[in-house]
Design an enzyme around this catalytic site. Sequence first.
Site, PDB file in Angstrom:
ATOM      1  N   ALA A 170     -21.671 -22.959 -18.328  1.00  0.00           N
ATOM      2  CA  ALA A 170     -20.840 -22.411 -19.251  1.00  0.00           C
ATOM      3  C   ALA A 170     -21.644 -21.462 -20.356  1.00  0.00           C
ATOM      4  CB  ALA A 170     -20.284 -23.463 -20.286  1.00  0.00           C
ATOM      5  N   GLY A 175     -21.683 -26.545 -15.803  1.00  0.00           N
ATOM      6  CA  GLY A 175     -20.521 -26.058 -14.989  1.00  0.00           C
ATOM      7  C   GLY A 175     -20.779 -25.256 -13.634  1.00  0.00           C
ATOM      8  N   GLU A 192     -20.449 -28.047 -11.234  1.00  0.00           N
ATOM      9  CA  GLU A 192     -19.279 -28.390 -10.950  1.00  0.00           C
ATOM     10  C   GLU A 192     -18.591 -27.343 -10.284  1.00  0.00           C
ATOM     11  OE1 GLU A 192     -18.576 -30.946 -15.003  1.00  0.00           O
ATOM     12  OE2 GLU A 192     -19.089 -28.950 -15.371  1.00  0.00           O
ATOM     13  N   GLU A 209     -26.035 -32.313 -18.831  1.00  0.00           N
ATOM     14  CA  GLU A 209     -25.151 -32.351 -20.151  1.00  0.00           C
ATOM     15  C   GLU A 209     -25.589 -33.474 -20.886  1.00  0.00           C
ATOM     16  OE1 GLU A 209     -22.367 -30.141 -17.359  1.00  0.00           O
ATOM     17  OE2 GLU A 209     -24.303 -31.851 -17.326  1.00  0.00           O
TER      18      GLU A 209
END
Length: 273
Positions: free
Chosen positions: A77, A122, A125, A146
Amino acid sequence: MVGRRFLQTPSAEAYLEPVASHPGITCLSLNRPKAKNAISLRLLKEFRECLDSVQSDNRVRVLIVRSSTPGAFCAGADLIERRTMSTAQVDKFLSDLRAALGTLENLPVPTIAAIDGPALGGGLELGLACDLRVAGHAVAKIGLPETRLGIIPGAGGTQRITRLLGLSKAKNLIFTARALNAQEALDYGVVDYLSSPHSSAYDRALQLAQEIGANAPLALKAAKQAISRAPELGLESGLDFERAAYEPLLKSKDRTEALEAFRQKRAPVFTGE
């Protein structure tokens, strides 16, 4: 006629690009090179539009998700943009990202992530939502950091990595927040292939896409659907689902073509019918 979103524009942060030399293979390219393709609001919006186009385009047989520039994939992100967002905006971003990765995971065609640079948070992911992952041999940072940032993976990381690796390995990666290099990611099972030292992840992904794309499109779609349902079904229910996916293929033109090609000792020419 090629759809509008298949055309690259200088300002697009995500765009679709058919591989001219390999009909049926299309790239979904992330295009924020200065930000290492960090997922911004705009990139996410355009990414979702690209996925919608793929869903409705029968010409696409294999999709490769990659960076538009060498040495990159997706750094997660956009934390700089995140600091300017309200709580409501963050909530919507996370919901939209979850929906986008769900759409990617459930596309009817095989998908390959070409990881030519850092795939963190992300970014990983996103790769996990693809069917297969190829890493460049020199990539040094693949992971879910994270917990070091005071949160947990929030776009499917805890769920998809566990389904892929099992509980122990998933906990190890997420608890430690450690970044794997390409070889470690292969050994761990996070990625499926490495590029050779003199080629890129995209080169290897394209080779893999050619192998996959040579097979019957309807069979690939049915196989993906049956395999994807396997973890959530008991064995007997799974066998019933497999049979239901198998039966329509027997009457397809591609099945007839495959048998005729076998008889004539030639390569089949599949049309997806």
